[in-house]
Motif scaffolding. Structure first.
Motif: not given
Length: 133
Positions: A23-33, A38-42, A44-51
């Motif tokens: 399911i994860l690949p389907l979810l990630l590829t449908s996010l732009p719809v 999440i690609i080049e999303n600052e 989100f990147e900072y959140f992932m670094i914090f996590l």
């Protein structure tokens, strides 16, 4: 006394993993719809670094406090997190900085794991929980 059926847990977690992987690949590829990028999303990147910082700090704290009392894993981890932040600041050099950040963070966790495994006191069995992979 209730006994834990580890085989049932193994089957359940394997099934959960299979569903997640499907399911994860389907979810990630449908996010732009849905207008989510999440690609080049600052943020989100900072959140992932914090996590990564939060989970890694907890992991290293457990090993430091309960087992080895060495600051070396912390130093490696801090260098890795600083490099992750540097990757965001100097975005044009991210492909040069990121591999070193990852190497430092992985080395910190491997060293923490190794230090936990070589200690000599009574609670050696819980060291495996100090380094989530």
């Amino acid at each position: 006394m209730n006994r834990i059926n580890w085989d049932a847990w193994g089957v359940a977690t394997s099934l959960a993993c299979a569903i997640h992987c499907a399911i994860l690949p389907l979810l990630l590829t449908s996010l732009p719809v849905f207008g989510i990028n999440i690609i080049e999303n600052e943020p989100f990147e900072y959140f992932m670094i914090f996590l990564a910082f939060a989970i890694g700090s907890y992991s290293l704290w457990h090993g430091f406090k309960k087992h080895h009392h060495s600051l070396m894993p912390w130093a490696l981890f801090a260098a890795g997190i600083i490099l992750l932040i540097a990757k965001q600041v100097w975005h044009n050099y991210q492909f040069w900085i990121l591999p070193f950040a990852v190497i430092f963070i992985i080395a910190a966790h491997l060293l923490n794991y190794r230090f936990c495994r070589v200690h000599n006191h009574a609670h050696a069995d819980d060291c495996d929980h100090s380094t989530p992979v």
